[in-house]
Design a protein around this motif. Structure first.
Motif, PDB file in Angstrom:
ATOM      1  N   GLY A  51      41.178  -2.473  54.991  1.00  0.00           N
ATOM      2  CA  GLY A  51      41.205  -1.644  53.794  1.00  0.00           C
ATOM      3  C   GLY A  51      40.351  -2.213  52.679  1.00  0.00           C
ATOM      4  N   GLN A  52      40.359  -3.526  52.532  1.00  0.00           N
ATOM      5  CA  GLN A  52      39.525  -4.174  51.506  1.00  0.00           C
ATOM      6  C   GLN A  52      38.038  -3.971  51.785  1.00  0.00           C
ATOM      7  OE1 GLN A  52      40.944  -8.204  51.708  1.00  0.00           O
ATOM      8  NE2 GLN A  52      42.869  -7.741  50.641  1.00  0.00           N
ATOM      9  N   ILE A  53      37.662  -4.004  53.056  1.00  0.00           N
ATOM     10  CA  ILE A  53      36.259  -3.764  53.412  1.00  0.00           C
ATOM     11  C   ILE A  53      35.876  -2.334  53.032  1.00  0.00           C
ATOM     12  CG2 ILE A  53      34.628  -3.588  55.323  1.00  0.00           C
ATOM     13  CD1 ILE A  53      36.217  -5.849  56.702  1.00  0.00           C
ATOM     14  N   CYS A  54      36.781  -1.384  53.290  1.00  0.00           N
ATOM     15  CA  CYS A  54      36.512   0.013  52.911  1.00  0.00           C
ATOM     16  C   CYS A  54      36.312   0.129  51.400  1.00  0.00           C
ATOM     17  CB  CYS A  54      37.667   0.910  53.345  1.00  0.00           C
ATOM     18  SG  CYS A  54      37.889   1.075  55.119  1.00  0.00           S
ATOM     19  N   GLU A  55      37.187  -0.517  50.631  1.00  0.00           N
ATOM     20  CA  GLU A  55      37.099  -0.432  49.172  1.00  0.00           C
ATOM     21  C   GLU A  55      35.840  -1.125  48.652  1.00  0.00           C
ATOM     22  OE1 GLU A  55      40.824  -2.098  48.033  1.00  0.00           O
ATOM     23  OE2 GLU A  55      41.872  -0.163  48.108  1.00  0.00           O
ATOM     24  N   LYS A  56      35.435  -2.192  49.343  1.00  0.00           N
ATOM     25  CA  LYS A  56      34.224  -2.907  48.933  1.00  0.00           C
ATOM     26  C   LYS A  56      33.006  -1.994  48.919  1.00  0.00           C
ATOM     27  CE  LYS A  56      32.443  -5.788  51.970  1.00  0.00           C
ATOM     28  NZ  LYS A  56      32.196  -6.996  52.798  1.00  0.00           N
ATOM     29  N   TYR A  57      33.013  -1.006  49.819  1.00  0.00           N
ATOM     30  CA  TYR A  57      31.875  -0.087  49.896  1.00  0.00           C
ATOM     31  C   TYR A  57      32.125   1.231  49.174  1.00  0.00           C
ATOM     32  CZ  TYR A  57      30.358  -3.480  53.331  1.00  0.00           C
ATOM     33  OH  TYR A  57      29.982  -4.640  53.956  1.00  0.00           O
ATOM     34  N   GLY A  58      33.148   1.241  48.305  1.00  0.00           N
ATOM     35  CA  GLY A  58      33.331   2.385  47.420  1.00  0.00           C
ATOM     36  C   GLY A  58      34.207   3.499  47.935  1.00  0.00           C
ATOM     37  N   PHE A  59      35.015   3.238  48.977  1.00  0.00           N
ATOM     38  CA  PHE A  59      35.875   4.279  49.521  1.00  0.00           C
ATOM     39  C   PHE A  59      37.329   3.993  49.136  1.00  0.00           C
ATOM     40  CE2 PHE A  59      32.235   3.944  52.457  1.00  0.00           C
ATOM     41  CZ  PHE A  59      31.697   5.209  52.247  1.00  0.00           C
ATOM     42  N   PRO A  60      37.935   4.865  48.327  1.00  0.00           N
ATOM     43  CA  PRO A  60      39.317   4.634  47.906  1.00  0.00           C
ATOM     44  C   PRO A  60      40.268   4.683  49.094  1.00  0.00           C
ATOM     45  CG  PRO A  60      38.624   6.857  47.332  1.00  0.00           C
ATOM     46  CD  PRO A  60      37.396   6.133  47.820  1.00  0.00           C
ATOM     47  N   THR A  61      41.284   3.838  49.069  1.00  0.00           N
ATOM     48  CA  THR A  61      42.207   3.751  50.202  1.00  0.00           C
ATOM     49  C   THR A  61      43.628   4.110  49.782  1.00  0.00           C
ATOM     50  OG1 THR A  61      42.696   1.405  49.853  1.00  0.00           O
ATOM     51  CG2 THR A  61      40.836   1.939  51.297  1.00  0.00           C
ATOM     52  N   THR A  62      44.405   4.522  50.762  1.00  0.00           N
ATOM     53  CA  THR A  62      45.832   4.777  50.598  1.00  0.00           C
ATOM     54  C   THR A  62      46.569   3.973  51.660  1.00  0.00           C
ATOM     55  OG1 THR A  62      45.365   7.033  49.862  1.00  0.00           O
ATOM     56  CG2 THR A  62      47.639   6.540  50.502  1.00  0.00           C
ATOM     57  N   TYR A  67      51.849   0.531  57.723  1.00  0.00           N
ATOM     58  CA  TYR A  67      51.707   1.080  59.064  1.00  0.00           C
ATOM     59  C   TYR A  67      50.248   1.485  59.291  1.00  0.00           C
ATOM     60  CZ  TYR A  67      56.773   1.451  59.730  1.00  0.00           C
ATOM     61  OH  TYR A  67      58.107   1.171  59.885  1.00  0.00           O
ATOM     62  N   CYS A  68      49.670   2.121  58.283  1.00  0.00           N
ATOM     63  CA  CYS A  68      48.293   2.609  58.336  1.00  0.00           C
ATOM     64  C   CYS A  68      47.661   2.455  56.957  1.00  0.00           C
ATOM     65  CB  CYS A  68      48.233   4.093  58.715  1.00  0.00           C
ATOM     66  SG  CYS A  68      48.886   4.524  60.319  1.00  0.00           S
ATOM     67  N   VAL A  69      46.349   2.424  56.951  1.00  0.00           N
ATOM     68  CA  VAL A  69      45.561   2.527  55.722  1.00  0.00           C
ATOM     69  C   VAL A  69      44.511   3.609  55.962  1.00  0.00           C
ATOM     70  CG1 VAL A  69      43.827   1.387  54.297  1.00  0.00           C
ATOM     71  CG2 VAL A  69      45.928   0.180  54.876  1.00  0.00           C
ATOM     72  N   ALA A  70      44.305   4.473  54.963  1.00  0.00           N
ATOM     73  CA  ALA A  70      43.302   5.529  55.088  1.00  0.00           C
ATOM     74  C   ALA A  70      42.263   5.389  53.983  1.00  0.00           C
ATOM     75  CB  ALA A  70      43.961   6.903  55.019  1.00  0.00           C
ATOM     76  N   ALA A  71      41.003   5.570  54.341  1.00  0.00           N
ATOM     77  CA  ALA A  71      39.900   5.498  53.385  1.00  0.00           C
ATOM     78  C   ALA A  71      39.196   6.850  53.346  1.00  0.00           C
ATOM     79  CB  ALA A  71      38.916   4.401  53.777  1.00  0.00           C
ATOM     80  N   LEU A 146      38.788   8.044  57.134  1.00  0.00           N
ATOM     81  CA  LEU A 146      38.952   7.039  58.178  1.00  0.00           C
ATOM     82  C   LEU A 146      40.392   6.544  58.127  1.00  0.00           C
ATOM     83  CD1 LEU A 146      37.824   5.161  60.399  1.00  0.00           C
ATOM     84  CD2 LEU A 146      37.143   3.581  58.568  1.00  0.00           C
ATOM     85  N   ILE A 147      41.146   6.776  59.209  1.00  0.00           N
ATOM     86  CA  ILE A 147      42.531   6.330  59.297  1.00  0.00           C
ATOM     87  C   ILE A 147      42.580   5.092  60.188  1.00  0.00           C
ATOM     88  CG2 ILE A 147      44.885   6.947  59.932  1.00  0.00           C
ATOM     89  CD1 ILE A 147      43.979   9.904  59.776  1.00  0.00           C
ATOM     90  N   LEU A 148      43.142   4.029  59.657  1.00  0.00           N
ATOM     91  CA  LEU A 148      43.245   2.769  60.390  1.00  0.00           C
ATOM     92  C   LEU A 148      44.712   2.511  60.706  1.00  0.00           C
ATOM     93  CD1 LEU A 148      40.853   0.731  58.104  1.00  0.00           C
ATOM     94  CD2 LEU A 148      40.304   1.713  60.331  1.00  0.00           C
ATOM     95  N   GLY A 149      45.047   2.493  61.983  1.00  0.00           N
ATOM     96  CA  GLY A 149      46.399   2.174  62.410  1.00  0.00           C
ATOM     97  C   GLY A 149      46.522   0.712  62.776  1.00  0.00           C
ATOM     98  N   SER A 150      47.765   0.286  63.068  1.00  0.00           N
ATOM     99  CA  SER A 150      47.977  -1.126  63.407  1.00  0.00           C
ATOM    100  C   SER A 150      48.964  -1.305  64.558  1.00  0.00           C
ATOM    101  CB  SER A 150      48.484  -1.887  62.169  1.00  0.00           C
ATOM    102  OG  SER A 150      49.644  -1.265  61.629  1.00  0.00           O
ATOM    103  N   ASP A 151      49.121  -0.238  65.379  1.00  0.00           N
ATOM    104  CA  ASP A 151      50.094  -0.321  66.478  1.00  0.00           C
ATOM    105  C   ASP A 151      49.636   0.497  67.688  1.00  0.00           C
ATOM    106  OD1 ASP A 151      52.625  -0.845  67.782  1.00  0.00           O
ATOM    107  OD2 ASP A 151      53.313   1.124  67.164  1.00  0.00           O
ATOM    108  N   GLU A 152      48.348   0.687  67.851  1.00  0.00           N
ATOM    109  CA  GLU A 152      47.880   1.516  68.959  1.00  0.00           C
ATOM    110  C   GLU A 152      48.170   0.880  70.303  1.00  0.00           C
ATOM    111  OE1 GLU A 152      45.297   3.085  72.104  1.00  0.00           O
ATOM    112  OE2 GLU A 152      45.296   1.044  71.282  1.00  0.00           O
ATOM    113  N   GLU A 153      48.071  -0.439  70.375  1.00  0.00           N
ATOM    114  CA  GLU A 153      48.200  -1.126  71.654  1.00  0.00           C
ATOM    115  C   GLU A 153      49.650  -1.220  72.137  1.00  0.00           C
ATOM    116  OE1 GLU A 153      45.716  -1.618  73.336  1.00  0.00           O
ATOM    117  OE2 GLU A 153      43.994  -2.131  72.096  1.00  0.00           O
ATOM    118  N   THR A 154      50.604  -0.968  71.252  1.00  0.00           N
ATOM    119  CA  THR A 154      51.997  -1.245  71.618  1.00  0.00           C
ATOM    120  C   THR A 154      52.955  -0.112  71.280  1.00  0.00           C
ATOM    121  OG1 THR A 154      52.167  -2.475  69.535  1.00  0.00           O
ATOM    122  CG2 THR A 154      51.826  -3.750  71.537  1.00  0.00           C
ATOM    123  N   GLY A 155      52.461   1.113  71.195  1.00  0.00           N
ATOM    124  CA  GLY A 155      53.390   2.219  71.015  1.00  0.00           C
ATOM    125  C   GLY A 155      52.977   3.320  70.081  1.00  0.00           C
TER     126      GLY A 155
END
Length: 464
Positions: A51-62, A67-71, A146-155
């Motif tokens: 999420g910080q990388i997304c914000e570094k390039y000017g994309f606001p995140t939620t 569970y997830c971060v969206a840019a 861009l939606i970033l999840g953190s549990d794709e590999e395990t459920g």
């Protein structure tokens, strides 16, 4: 516009590589849940860093409760396209030779490290596609997120949580697979059949057999105990089996055999060697007793003949309108002194129903003398190949790569299996095995460049 995107990608590839190295240095394997860290502290760290990388390039995140971060490209624009990826990874495992798993290195035009192809590298390619459009001054009419999840590999609980709060976009693609595009993911039909049949102590019998560790994997080991046999008898039978099935074996004494096959994913059983079926096949070559127990075990070979993967033994062989066929594999074997239990995994095409699949398999198993059970059929995922969405994505792929684009179906599942208008789109180019989930996972740097350009062209086509 193509030239602007291409120039941006060439000018910023080193920055992309640096971001991949930084994100992949975080060993974001599932850990114990903590307050504010539903999948463990390290998974949270990777998600927040992305999420910080997304914000570094000017994309606001939620942030959705970690569970997830969206840019977002531009929250003032109408919601239209989601790109869905993840920042968690499978464990490092053993056998790495090029680098340590979480120390990404560049060698011979490739990046090596856990997550470079699944899925940290691809999600950063998607981010850089957004960045290429933004910094090239190309306007969009609709938003891309861009939606970033953190549990794709395990459920994939992460995405369940996300969609409980957010509606699906009009269109969604996941850069968590391969190019050109996956528009069909088969359904899943699993079943268990069992029977009570105690050891009689009369002549040669199979006393116990164990094979399989997971229902979605072809077993590569089968441990068997017989009664009434001797070493030479077992060796002779194993040698006969070896002539038709590529196994190895170990005989420890007069009654115990280990059959060694090769594991494979249940969606592609033909790529493995099913040690369980090879083990049961020994019964055909031994002078076993003609009792209920041995008869039932022989029935297993009729329901699942070795080398037959289309479910015809169960009576459920079928092919759908898209040309996808049913596959079936017997993956869990458990025989003890009192009886036996077996479980299979079938990947079912679009035309599979309770009537032509579940009930037919149930009748075959019960007619053979077993008690049958099943949780039912998990529906397939399908986005028509002639939809405008699919056509635009494939056109972007073709324009950038010069390769023919064609939508394909698979037996496995992806991150978008439950997303209505979701397809898997990239990021790995066809014909390349990047060893994802294995040792020495890699991605070609040229592949990264191509992915950025393809994703950017797709965004422009859909949101421009």
């Amino acid at each position: 516009m193509n030239e602007k995107i291409k120039k941006f990608t060439e000018d910023h590839i080193e920055e992309l590589i640096d971001d991949i190295k930084e994100l992949c240095s975080i060993p974001s394997v599932l850990g114990d849940a903590e307050d504010g860290a539903p999948f463990g502290a390290v998974c949270k760290d990777a998600l927040l860093r992305a999420g910080q990388i997304c914000e570094k390039y000017g994309f606001p995140t939620t942030n959705y409760d970690n569970y997830c971060v969206a840019a977002d490209f531009d929250t003032a624009l109408p919601k239209h396209l989601d790109m869905l990826g993840h920042t968690d990874v499978v464990p490092a495992g053993e056998g790495w030779t090029v680098t340590e798993p979480f120390t990404v290195i560049e060698k011979d035009g490739r990046l090596y490290g856990r997550g470079v192809s699944d899925d940290k590298g691809p999600v950063l390619c998607a981010l850089y596609a957004m960045r290429a459009i933004k910094e090239s001054g190309i306007p969009l009419k609709k938003n891309v997120r861009l939606i970033l999840g953190s549990d794709e590999e395990t459920g994939s609980i992460d995405i369940t949580k996300y969609y409980a709060r957010e509606p699906e976009a009009d269109y969604t693609f996941s850069p968590d697979a391969e190019f050109p595009l996956i528009n069909i993911e088969k359904g899943q039909f699993r079943g268990t059949f069992k029977a009570s049949a105690p050891v009689t102590g009369d002549g040669i019998e199979l006393v116990s057999l164990e094979a399989g560790v997971a229902l979605n994997a072809v077993p590569n080991r089968c441990r068997i105990e017989f009664s009434g046999t001797y070493k030479e008898m077992l060796r002779s039978a194993c040698e006969e089996i070896k002539k038709v099935i590529p196994i190895d074996y170990e005989i420890s004494d007069d009654t115990h055999v280990l059959i060694i096959g090769e594991s494979a994913h249940a969606s592609t059983p033909e790529t493995g060697v099913n040690a369980g079926l090879a083990g049961i096949s020994l019964l055909k070559l031994l002078p076993v007793s003609d009792n209920k127990r041995n008869k039932l075990l022989k029935k297993v070979m009729e329901l699942f003949p070795y080398g037959v993967y289309d479910g015809s033994g169960l009576g459920i062989s079928m092919t759908d309108k898209e040309g996808l066929s049913l596959s079936a594999t017997l993956d869990l074997f458990s025989v003890d002194k009192d009886g036996m239990e077996f479980s299979f995994d079938s990947r079912s095409p679009l035309n599979a129903t309770d009537e032509n699949c579940l009930k037919v398999a149930e009748k075959k198993c019960t007619d053979a003398g077993f008690i049958f059970s099943s949780p039912g059929i998990v529906p397939p995922h399908y986005v028509p190949s002639d939809s405008e969405f699919v056509k635009k994505l494939l056109s972007a792929y073709e324009d950038v790569t010069g390769l023919d684009g064609k939508a394909v179906g698979i037996g496995g599942g992806t991150y978008v299996h439950d997303v209505k208008n979701g397809v898997a789109f990239g990021a790995v180019l066809p014909g390349i095995d990047t060893h994802m989930h294995g040792a020495d996972e890699f991605i070609d740097i040229d592949n990264l460049k191509t992915a950025v350009e393809v994703f950017a062209e797709a965004i422009l086509s859909i949101c421009g």
